[in-house]
Design a protein around this motif. Structure first.
Motif, mmCIF file in Angstrom:
data_model
loop_
_atom_site.group_PDB
_atom_site.id
_atom_site.type_symbol
_atom_site.label_atom_id
_atom_site.label_comp_id
_atom_site.label_asym_id
_atom_site.label_seq_id
_atom_site.Cartn_x
_atom_site.Cartn_y
_atom_site.Cartn_z
ATOM 1 N N ASP A 4 0.854 -1.194 0.000
ATOM 2 C CA ASP A 4 0.000 0.000 0.000
ATOM 3 C C ASP A 4 0.890 1.244 0.000
ATOM 4 O OD1 ASP A 4 -1.806 2.000 0.330
ATOM 5 O OD2 ASP A 4 -2.579 1.322 2.275
ATOM 6 N N PHE A 5 0.957 1.895 -1.171
ATOM 7 C CA PHE A 5 1.845 3.050 -1.357
ATOM 8 C C PHE A 5 1.141 4.369 -1.012
ATOM 9 C CE2 PHE A 5 5.378 4.552 -4.532
ATOM 10 C CZ PHE A 5 6.239 4.766 -3.463
ATOM 11 N N SER A 6 -0.135 4.297 -0.623
ATOM 12 C CA SER A 6 -0.886 5.533 -0.394
ATOM 13 C C SER A 6 -0.460 6.191 0.924
ATOM 14 C CB SER A 6 -2.381 5.240 -0.372
ATOM 15 O OG SER A 6 -2.697 4.501 0.789
ATOM 16 N N THR A 7 -0.792 7.466 1.041
ATOM 17 C CA THR A 7 -0.517 8.188 2.282
ATOM 18 C C THR A 7 -1.548 9.304 2.452
ATOM 19 O OG1 THR A 7 1.253 9.189 3.609
ATOM 20 C CG2 THR A 7 1.115 9.896 1.302
ATOM 21 N N THR A 8 -1.462 9.989 3.559
ATOM 22 C CA THR A 8 -2.361 11.120 3.797
ATOM 23 C C THR A 8 -1.567 12.281 4.391
ATOM 24 O OG1 THR A 8 -2.860 10.294 6.002
ATOM 25 C CG2 THR A 8 -4.414 9.689 4.267
ATOM 26 N N LEU A 9 -2.059 13.487 4.124
ATOM 27 C CA LEU A 9 -1.564 14.688 4.815
ATOM 28 C C LEU A 9 -2.815 15.360 5.353
ATOM 29 C CD1 LEU A 9 1.100 16.065 2.285
ATOM 30 C CD2 LEU A 9 1.572 15.134 4.568
ATOM 31 N N GLY A 10 -3.086 15.227 6.631
ATOM 32 C CA GLY A 10 -4.377 15.655 7.150
ATOM 33 C C GLY A 10 -5.437 14.855 6.419
ATOM 34 N N ARG A 115 -9.331 33.210 -1.355
ATOM 35 C CA ARG A 115 -9.324 32.902 -2.798
ATOM 36 C C ARG A 115 -9.138 31.412 -3.061
ATOM 37 N NH1 ARG A 115 -8.218 37.250 -6.109
ATOM 38 N NH2 ARG A 115 -9.134 35.903 -7.692
ATOM 39 N N MET A 116 -8.732 30.657 -2.055
ATOM 40 C CA MET A 116 -8.410 29.241 -2.241
ATOM 41 C C MET A 116 -9.595 28.325 -1.960
ATOM 42 S SD MET A 116 -5.399 29.187 -3.317
ATOM 43 C CE MET A 116 -4.842 30.811 -3.814
ATOM 44 N N ARG A 117 -10.753 28.900 -1.678
ATOM 45 C CA ARG A 117 -11.904 28.059 -1.352
ATOM 46 C C ARG A 117 -12.431 27.352 -2.595
ATOM 47 N NH1 ARG A 117 -15.322 32.387 2.268
ATOM 48 N NH2 ARG A 117 -13.982 32.361 4.089
ATOM 49 N N ASN A 118 -12.767 26.094 -2.432
ATOM 50 C CA ASN A 118 -13.469 25.317 -3.482
ATOM 51 C C ASN A 118 -12.810 25.353 -4.848
ATOM 52 O OD1 ASN A 118 -15.513 24.744 -1.601
ATOM 53 N ND2 ASN A 118 -16.449 26.746 -2.030
ATOM 54 N N LEU A 119 -11.540 25.063 -4.924
ATOM 55 C CA LEU A 119 -10.868 25.027 -6.227
ATOM 56 C C LEU A 119 -10.791 23.583 -6.724
ATOM 57 C CD1 LEU A 119 -7.909 27.503 -5.563
ATOM 58 C CD2 LEU A 119 -10.122 27.977 -6.640
ATOM 59 N N VAL A 122 -7.711 20.832 -6.009
ATOM 60 C CA VAL A 122 -6.801 21.270 -4.933
ATOM 61 C C VAL A 122 -7.099 20.458 -3.667
ATOM 62 C CG1 VAL A 122 -6.096 23.209 -3.465
ATOM 63 C CG2 VAL A 122 -6.482 23.549 -5.917
ATOM 64 N N VAL A 123 -6.052 19.758 -3.173
ATOM 65 C CA VAL A 123 -6.248 18.842 -2.050
ATOM 66 C C VAL A 123 -5.693 19.386 -0.736
ATOM 67 C CG1 VAL A 123 -6.350 16.797 -3.527
ATOM 68 C CG2 VAL A 123 -4.132 17.527 -2.590
ATOM 69 N N ALA A 124 -4.863 20.414 -0.817
ATOM 70 C CA ALA A 124 -4.307 21.012 0.409
ATOM 71 C C ALA A 124 -3.688 22.358 0.069
ATOM 72 C CB ALA A 124 -3.245 20.099 1.036
ATOM 73 N N LEU A 125 -3.396 23.102 1.121
ATOM 74 C CA LEU A 125 -2.763 24.407 0.985
ATOM 75 C C LEU A 125 -1.433 24.358 1.717
ATOM 76 C CD1 LEU A 125 -3.792 27.049 -0.189
ATOM 77 C CD2 LEU A 125 -4.593 27.680 2.087
ATOM 78 N N GLU A 162 -12.787 22.132 4.570
ATOM 79 C CA GLU A 162 -11.953 21.055 5.098
ATOM 80 C C GLU A 162 -10.535 21.045 4.556
ATOM 81 O OE1 GLU A 162 -13.567 18.071 7.056
ATOM 82 O OE2 GLU A 162 -14.434 20.042 7.468
ATOM 83 N N LEU A 163 -10.190 22.005 3.686
ATOM 84 C CA LEU A 163 -8.886 21.946 3.031
ATOM 85 C C LEU A 163 -7.754 21.941 4.069
ATOM 86 C CD1 LEU A 163 -8.104 21.939 -0.012
ATOM 87 C CD2 LEU A 163 -7.575 24.377 0.261
ATOM 88 N N PRO A 164 -6.883 20.900 4.053
ATOM 89 C CA PRO A 164 -5.802 20.887 5.037
ATOM 90 C C PRO A 164 -4.802 22.019 4.819
ATOM 91 C CG PRO A 164 -5.939 18.770 3.876
ATOM 92 C CD PRO A 164 -6.894 19.722 3.198
#
Ligand code: RRO
Length: 311
Positions: A4-10, A115-119, A122-125, A162-164
């Protein structure tokens, strides 16, 4: 059982832990000539500011032993152009995008976060509070607990949803753990470790600094032990805080070192300048090493170097 090569950031889910490093691949257009951007865990874009900037005077790059100095000075198109051109293009590629933002004031961070809302895509900031190439050191937000906190609080208050939020920190501090604690407390979901170290090269023929603005950020293999140390220290103190590690990763073994220290994902930067497919080779090598060492997932290896060994 398959690996399993997957990971998470938040709450950002990534299929693998290899990312580009902010500033080293623009918005991915050049790299996409060499491989599909979907092959990487995510593309981290060059830090974007509110207004377009041409950056610092040239020369703004200098080679150093096992590394390089840059003094780009946040060159970029400004957030309007970025949202109009780069984000839709990245979404079309199916890339998972982590947008890096940078401000000159706390209010800039608030404006950019809105400005970064709901893009799309885009999975994180990544909140860059550690650019070394600013006019005065007081503007390196992450060098001081109060300003680090203020910038991250402004993003937290304004991002919505919820954007991390991943705070990118500078290694040029006495105690990086206390800064990591501060930003986590202020609402960061993770930290990116490390930005470049402030350095200088003097041309001994001309007897003058090589960079027009004299100082620049040092990157490449020369800084890897500093970065691994920062990741290890922060993971030891804050084991639940997700870490995106970077600093001189040039092969799979280097990436593995960061994961053992406590990183959940890593960014490849300077290596890309010499070889545009470096991140792909690193990804393949890392998977082979993790499997060879007997891990069945990335998760299992995160922070493995912290275990107690009894003789
Ligand atoms: O643009 C730059 O000069 C720059 C940035 Br924003 C940064 O975060 N780190 C760096 O080494 N250079």
């Amino acid at each position: 059982m398959s690996f399993d090569f997957s990971t998470t950031l938040g709450n950002a889910a990534l299929p693998n832990p290899i990312l580009t490093a902010s500033g080293c691949a623009g918005s991915g257009k050049e790299l996409s000539q060499f491989f599909p951007l979907t092959d990487l865990g995510a593309i981290v874009t060059k830090s974007i500011m509110i207004k377009a900037r041409s950056g610092r005077a040239t020369p703004r790059m200098a080679e150093t032993p096992s590394g390089m100095l840059n003094s780009i000075g946040l060159q970029g198109p400004g957030v309007d152009q970025f949202l109009q051109n780069d984000i839709p293009w990245l979404a079309e590629q199916g890339a998972r995008t982590i947008v890096s933002i940078a401000g000159e004031t706390v209010e800039d961070y608030a404006v950019l976060a809105r400005r970064m809302r709901n893009l799309p895509g885009v999975v994180a900031l990544e909140v860059n509070i550690s650019c070394p190439n600013v006019e005065n050191r007081g503007m390196v937000f992450s060098c001081h607990p109060e300003t680090a906190r203020a910038a991250i609080e402004a993003v937290r208050r304004n991002i919505g949803g919820e954007l991390p939020i991943i705070a990118k920190l500078s290694p040029d501090v006495t105690d990086i753990v206390s800064i990591a604690r501060e930003v986590a407390d202020a609402g960061a979901d993770g930290v990116a470790l490390i930005n470049t170290l402030l350095g200088m090269v003097i041309d001994t023929n001309l007897m003058l600094p090589k960079l027009a603005q004299k100082t620049g950020g040092l990157s490449g293999p020369a800084i890897r032990p500093v970065a691994v140390r920062a990741v290890y220290q922060v993971h030891a103190a804050l084991p639940k805080l997700p870490i995106l590690g970077m600093g001189g990763i040039a092969n799979g073994r280097d990436a593995f070192e960061f994961i053992l220290a406590g990183a959940r994902a890593v960014s490849v930067g300077t290596a890309t300048f010499g070889n545009p497919t470096a991140a792909i080779s690193i990804k393949n090598e890392l998977e082979a090493i993790l499997t060879e060492k007997g891990f069945s997932s990335v998760e299992e290896a995160v922070g493995y170097a912290h275990r107690e060994v009894t003789s």
